[in-house]
Scaffold this active site. Sequence first.
Site, short mmCIF file in Angstrom:
data_model
loop_
_atom_site.label_atom_id
_atom_site.label_comp_id
_atom_site.label_asym_id
_atom_site.label_seq_id
_atom_site.Cartn_x
_atom_site.Cartn_y
_atom_site.Cartn_z
N GLU A 86 45.15 -50.18 -73.64
CA GLU A 86 44.68 -49.66 -74.95
C GLU A 86 45.85 -49.34 -75.86
O GLU A 86 45.81 -49.62 -77.06
CB GLU A 86 43.79 -48.43 -74.72
N GLU A 99 38.61 -48.87 -65.71
CA GLU A 99 37.97 -47.56 -65.75
C GLU A 99 36.64 -47.52 -64.98
O GLU A 99 36.31 -46.52 -64.36
CB GLU A 99 37.76 -47.11 -67.19
N ALA A 150 45.63 -43.66 -68.20
CA ALA A 150 45.63 -42.19 -68.34
C ALA A 150 45.97 -41.59 -66.98
O ALA A 150 45.84 -42.24 -65.95
CB ALA A 150 44.26 -41.73 -68.80
N GLY A 157 44.34 -46.94 -70.28
CA GLY A 157 45.01 -46.45 -71.49
C GLY A 157 46.29 -47.22 -71.77
O GLY A 157 46.79 -47.23 -72.90
N1 T1G Z 1 46.92 -41.51 -62.77
C1 T1G Z 1 47.51 -40.68 -61.88
N2 T1G Z 1 48.12 -41.10 -60.75
C2 T1G Z 1 48.14 -42.43 -60.53
C3 T1G Z 1 47.54 -43.35 -61.40
C4 T1G Z 1 46.91 -42.84 -62.57
N3 T1G Z 1 46.36 -43.64 -63.47
N4 T1G Z 1 47.72 -44.60 -60.89
C5 T1G Z 1 48.41 -44.45 -59.74
N5 T1G Z 1 48.66 -43.16 -59.52
C6 T1G Z 1 49.41 -42.59 -58.40
C7 T1G Z 1 48.74 -42.87 -57.07
O1 T1G Z 1 47.76 -41.89 -56.79
C8 T1G Z 1 49.91 -42.82 -56.13
O2 T1G Z 1 50.22 -41.44 -55.93
C9 T1G Z 1 51.05 -43.40 -56.95
O3 T1G Z 1 50.65 -43.25 -58.33
C10 T1G Z 1 51.29 -44.86 -56.66
O4 T1G Z 1 50.03 -45.51 -56.84
C11 T1G Z 1 42.07 -43.60 -71.56
C12 T1G Z 1 40.72 -42.85 -69.35
C13 T1G Z 1 48.80 -49.07 -61.01
C14 T1G Z 1 47.90 -50.91 -59.55
O5 T1G Z 1 42.69 -46.93 -63.02
O6 T1G Z 1 45.38 -49.22 -59.96
O7 T1G Z 1 43.25 -45.01 -68.51
O8 T1G Z 1 49.78 -41.35 -53.46
O9 T1G Z 1 49.87 -46.21 -54.44
O10 T1G Z 1 49.73 -49.74 -54.93
O11 T1G Z 1 40.67 -45.47 -71.30
O12 T1G Z 1 48.04 -47.28 -58.83
O13 T1G Z 1 52.10 -41.70 -54.32
O14 T1G Z 1 50.96 -39.49 -54.65
O15 T1G Z 1 48.24 -47.08 -56.19
O16 T1G Z 1 51.68 -50.00 -56.57
C15 T1G Z 1 42.99 -46.34 -65.67
C16 T1G Z 1 44.94 -46.82 -61.32
C17 T1G Z 1 42.97 -44.85 -65.65
C18 T1G Z 1 44.95 -47.54 -62.66
C19 T1G Z 1 49.72 -49.42 -58.74
N6 T1G Z 1 44.03 -46.84 -64.80
N7 T1G Z 1 46.12 -47.15 -60.53
O17 T1G Z 1 49.35 -49.65 -57.40
O18 T1G Z 1 50.66 -47.81 -56.22
S1 T1G Z 1 41.68 -44.19 -66.67
C20 T1G Z 1 43.79 -47.07 -63.49
C21 T1G Z 1 46.21 -48.34 -59.88
C22 T1G Z 1 42.17 -44.55 -68.25
C23 T1G Z 1 41.69 -44.72 -70.65
C24 T1G Z 1 41.16 -44.28 -69.32
C25 T1G Z 1 47.42 -48.52 -59.02
C26 T1G Z 1 48.45 -49.50 -59.61
P1 T1G Z 1 50.81 -40.96 -54.51
P2 T1G Z 1 49.60 -46.66 -55.84
P3 T1G Z 1 50.39 -49.37 -56.21
#
Ligand code: T1G
Length: 708
Positions: A110, A130, A63, A107
């Site tokens: 999911e 999450e 998400a 997500g």
């Molecule tokens: N949402 C918004 N922005 C995100 C994002 C996300 N999920 N993931 C990364 N970004 C932005 C990050 O802030 C950065 O921005 C850019 O993308 C590059 O990220 C419904 C509710 C995927 C392993 O927790 O683990 O789904 O600084 O530098 O090192 O059940 O990003 O460039 O402006 O980290 O290559 C669950 C979180 C969400 C994954 C990539 N998902 N992200 O790593 O790049 S909750 C996560 C990561 C959810 C559902 C629930 C990592 C990555 P900027 P980065 P990276």
Amino acid sequence: MSDLVQLTKDGEIAVITINNPPVNALSPGVPEGIKESVEASIQDDAVKGIVIIGGGRTFIAGADIKEFGKMTSGKKDRGVGFNPILKIVENCPKPIVAAIHGTAFGGGLETAMACHYRVAVPSALVGQPEVKLGIIPGAGGTQRLPRLAGVAVAAEMCAVGNPVPAPQAHEAGIVDKIIDGDLLEGAVAFARELVAAGKPPRKTCDQTDKISDQAANQKALAAVRDKVAKRARGLMAPGKAIDAVEAATKLPFEEGVAREQELFKECLHSDQSKAMIHVFFGERAVAKVPGIAKDHPKIEIKRAAVVGGGTMGGGITMNYANAGIPVLFKEISDEALEKGLSIIKKNYAATVSKGRLTQEQMDQRMALIEPTTSYDKFKEADIVVEAVFEEMALKKKVFAELEKVTRPDAILASNTSTLNIDEIASATSKPDYVIGHHFFSPANVMRVVEIVRGKQSSDTVIATSMAIAKKINKVGILVGNCRGFVGNRMFHCYQREAQFLLEEGARVEQVDKVLYDYGMAMGPLAVGDLAGLDVGWRIRKEYKHLEPEGIRQPLVVDQICEMGRFGQKTGAGWYKYEAGSRAPIPDPEVQKLIEETAAKAGIERREISDQEILERTLYALVNEGATILAEGIALRAVDIDMLYILGYGFPAQRGGPMWYADTVGLKNVYERVCEFEKQHGSLWAPSPLLKELAESGKTFADYDASKA
Ligand code: T1G
């Protein structure tokens, strides 16, 4: 079709491609685009099967975390609202295949599990991270994952949140096929085979064989509960994630999804989640240096060198080897070199024994480390990190030598933890190439590096330092040059208050317990015993002449050092330790010394509340942090938060000292600081920035936003 989601066709197979760089987050428009594309494919009689794939470097990574603020601020309390869309995916009458590369997280996984089948390239990762944001899966993850992989795997993935490589996910039943070669081709071929075989859609929600053994389910759930109770002290989400997985074993699917949604919202609206989302973005925010563009030229670091083979030098050397960068490891004698190498080997061997590294990987990394007692090959180094004894004259001597034996464009970094980086730079004629890389002990474990900019450190050297920090899997935090920089300067105030509280009536174990129960990895006094009380003692003696007159100083710790009690390393410090044990035992001898010292100083001892201990120690951090912000020594409050979470064991679920102060309310913090100033004098003079923000009803987050 929104331009975030494209629908194309490869013969009778529809291909739905998500294009929402950089990580294909399920931002507004993406779920809707997926829904429209699936519905259009259902309507299209020519389409017999469907593939969903991520454009760019990854499948859906989850998400859009940036959207959560809107959900929790009540602007749109829709939860995550993906479930109805994933139901359309799952109820599709034509087989849908998720094609996974990069990361299918949250997500994203999911969505993939709502598809009927999943294929992935070997390098892909899947996960439900999450809990690392203080929440739990909110789109059926806790309900579908146990149906695919069983309760033990699902509970572990949802409660611990670590990524699972595609081959393991294949073994667990999450992924149906590993695609070697082109993913899209492989996925379309897989879908075509399903169609040719007349395979009906396989709905994950209907699969119950892996959740039918209730006794095994309960055993698996209990095991994960036990694991998180130890590892996730004070965190709410892991337990809720396990509750949601347990619901999958007891309730019909739709009721399980509803239960998950209740638990998800409980977590989403918690202070813990808001703090941990602050930390997620904070780790990325600190990489941004105002005035230095992300694409500012950097020096390519192909080869490194470390001078000083003690614990820190060894750990720093390992960081470069771990990143695949050849590194010279220099000491002054064969004996010292051998000792340093044995520390490195022992560290690697310990990781191998825990199964987190293979012997082959250890050997590869050891092969990247070139021990030496000479500077002969230092001309090849693009960066040298000095990690010799914390003594200015010695560091200046080493830097003078380094300038002679390295290339003019080599970066010269010092691992000093408090000494003046400009003074060190003055030992060379190239201060623009001198900078601080202050690692935290143990350097090969702690993820933060204070990048200390000298007056003349060039933008290229700063940009390169921030980049190399990321390359060696650290979080680089740029700080200014002052005594103690940011972390230790604040920590000095925190430690000072902890020790004053002892003199005023608190007990050693009481102070530590208050901070431990708050969430700190260790209490301040136990930390002193761990790090070694002699470290601070030596620096205090060296800098005694700089201490302003008339300022209250702690009275006990130097007496403890004079008794040869340096902490764990000597079997006694604030606590005493049994031989071979690190378990702190309150020591009546120290308690007696504290009481006698207080009496001699005329300090009237009293009962001290846990709340006062918490406020005196934490607000000391906050007040000094505000001064550091105002001086520009720290770029933003979030930099201070990240430094404390990654470098000092501050609990992520509290967001860091500055974030925590915002949650308490700066007006409340300011008022308490003013009271402490009345009671304890000028050491507690409120920072003007704290006063200003408190009186204007602003927060440190507002301050950061104003600096963005
Ligand atoms: N949402 C918004 N922005 C995100 C994002 C996300 N999920 N993931 C990364 N970004 C932005 C990050 O802030 C950065 O921005 C850019 O993308 C590059 O990220 C419904 C509710 C995927 C392993 O927790 O683990 O789904 O600084 O530098 O090192 O059940 O990003 O460039 O402006 O980290 O290559 C669950 C979180 C969400 C994954 C990539 N998902 N992200 O790593 O790049 S909750 C996560 C990561 C959810 C559902 C629930 C990592 C990555 P900027 P980065 P990276």
